[in-house]
Motif scaffolding. Sequence first.
Motif, short mmCIF file in Angstrom:
data_model
loop_
_atom_site.label_atom_id
_atom_site.label_comp_id
_atom_site.label_asym_id
_atom_site.label_seq_id
_atom_site.Cartn_x
_atom_site.Cartn_y
_atom_site.Cartn_z
N SER A 110 26.34 4.00 18.46
CA SER A 110 25.02 3.88 18.62
C SER A 110 24.57 2.76 17.89
CB SER A 110 24.56 5.35 17.92
OG SER A 110 24.86 6.29 18.53
N ILE A 158 22.05 -0.34 19.14
CA ILE A 158 20.90 -0.86 18.49
C ILE A 158 20.83 -2.36 18.21
CG2 ILE A 158 19.57 -0.73 16.24
CD1 ILE A 158 20.02 2.32 16.39
N ASP A 167 20.29 -4.20 21.31
CA ASP A 167 18.76 -4.18 21.76
C ASP A 167 18.20 -4.95 20.81
OD1 ASP A 167 19.42 -2.53 23.80
OD2 ASP A 167 18.54 -0.68 23.15
N LEU A 197 14.03 0.62 16.17
CA LEU A 197 15.20 0.17 16.29
C LEU A 197 15.86 -0.28 14.86
CD1 LEU A 197 15.72 -1.65 19.54
CD2 LEU A 197 16.63 0.39 19.03
N PRO A 226 16.75 5.14 18.18
CA PRO A 226 17.03 4.63 19.63
C PRO A 226 15.62 4.14 20.49
CG PRO A 226 17.47 6.65 19.88
CD PRO A 226 16.97 6.67 18.54
N THR A 275 19.72 1.63 24.37
CA THR A 275 19.21 2.85 23.75
C THR A 275 18.29 3.64 24.48
OG1 THR A 275 17.88 1.60 22.31
CG2 THR A 275 20.21 1.66 21.38
#
Length: 365
Positions: free
Chosen positions: A127, A131, A134, A169, A174, A196
């Motif tokens: 996860s 992140i 992104d 973020l 997300p 995300t």
Amino acid sequence: MKLGIVGLPNVGKSTLFNSLTRGKAEAANYPFCTIDPNVGIVPVPDERLTKLAALYDSRKITPAVIEFVDIAGLVKGASKGEGLGNQFLSHIREVDAIIHVVRCFEDPNVVHVDGSVDPVRDIETISFELIFADLDVLEKRIGRTAKLAANDKTARQELETLKALKELLEDGKPAKAYTPRDEDDQKFVRSLTLLTDKPVIYAANVSEDDLVDDGAGNAFVEAVRQYAEKEGSQVFVISAKVEAELSEFDDEERKAFLEDLGLKSSGLDKLINASYTTLGLISYLTAGEKETRAWTITKGTKAPQAAGKIHSDFERGFIRAEIVDWKDLLELGSLNAAKEKGLVRLEGKDYVMQDGDVVLFRFNV
């Protein structure tokens, strides 16, 4: 529907992919045995099609399909290129939803990349890498958009959204936790294809012994369920090892094997149900002597747009839809019998399609 199967190395991704697709993805007990993504097309099991095809003596059955993409194992630092991470992350951008396979079994013969089994730690590892990836996209986009914002109202609004997403973020949340201002804002966020922002379904990979009670006595599975509940994601319990065995059998053998294990459905069935629910999908059906077919649409789709899935002319020249529920059609044995009972409805442009509608579209162009 395209689903990306992700997870840390050695959690059972490629084994599961092979089982679902009966493919030949390389599966081995060492990290990064999958480098290029393997892709497999899987028909969606649907007993309605078989029964309708028998009723109409159809020459062909065409089920809905799911495209699975087996994406190589991600590790800590993937967003910075660790373990070929950047290459792997790019593959995830192309899928509709992420199937996150999480190891929920102990086995000293199967190496864990971090040395121990801890599903929540494993989930968070991936996860956070999504992140970080992104954030890198947003920072570059913010730099470009800021230059345009002084003289462009749309750019100013986009910049506001980009900064809000970045702040979200940075708090470890997300992109899908962002609440769009309006429909245009929602479209803009989707255009960013943030990792995300994609829905996630967790596949808790357990041993055969934990399948019967759906992982109820497995502390690892419980930890995954608690984590998923907080973010509103679905969890289904699966055994990649059992699915690998099932993939070797024909339909009758598969059914008998599941019964011997005390199971009502296979992992593929669970995955399809979870995917359809998560993505808000349903299927309507068309049936005739030539072909019986399932068409996948989003819940809430109206009749003309559903007709457009078959051909754009159907939507453009839509007149009406003749609809009967598949159960009524099978029970009565023919469309004419259903009409005599008043169970065939004539629906117009505002009709919202329902799962299991058997439909004949009338159009004129």
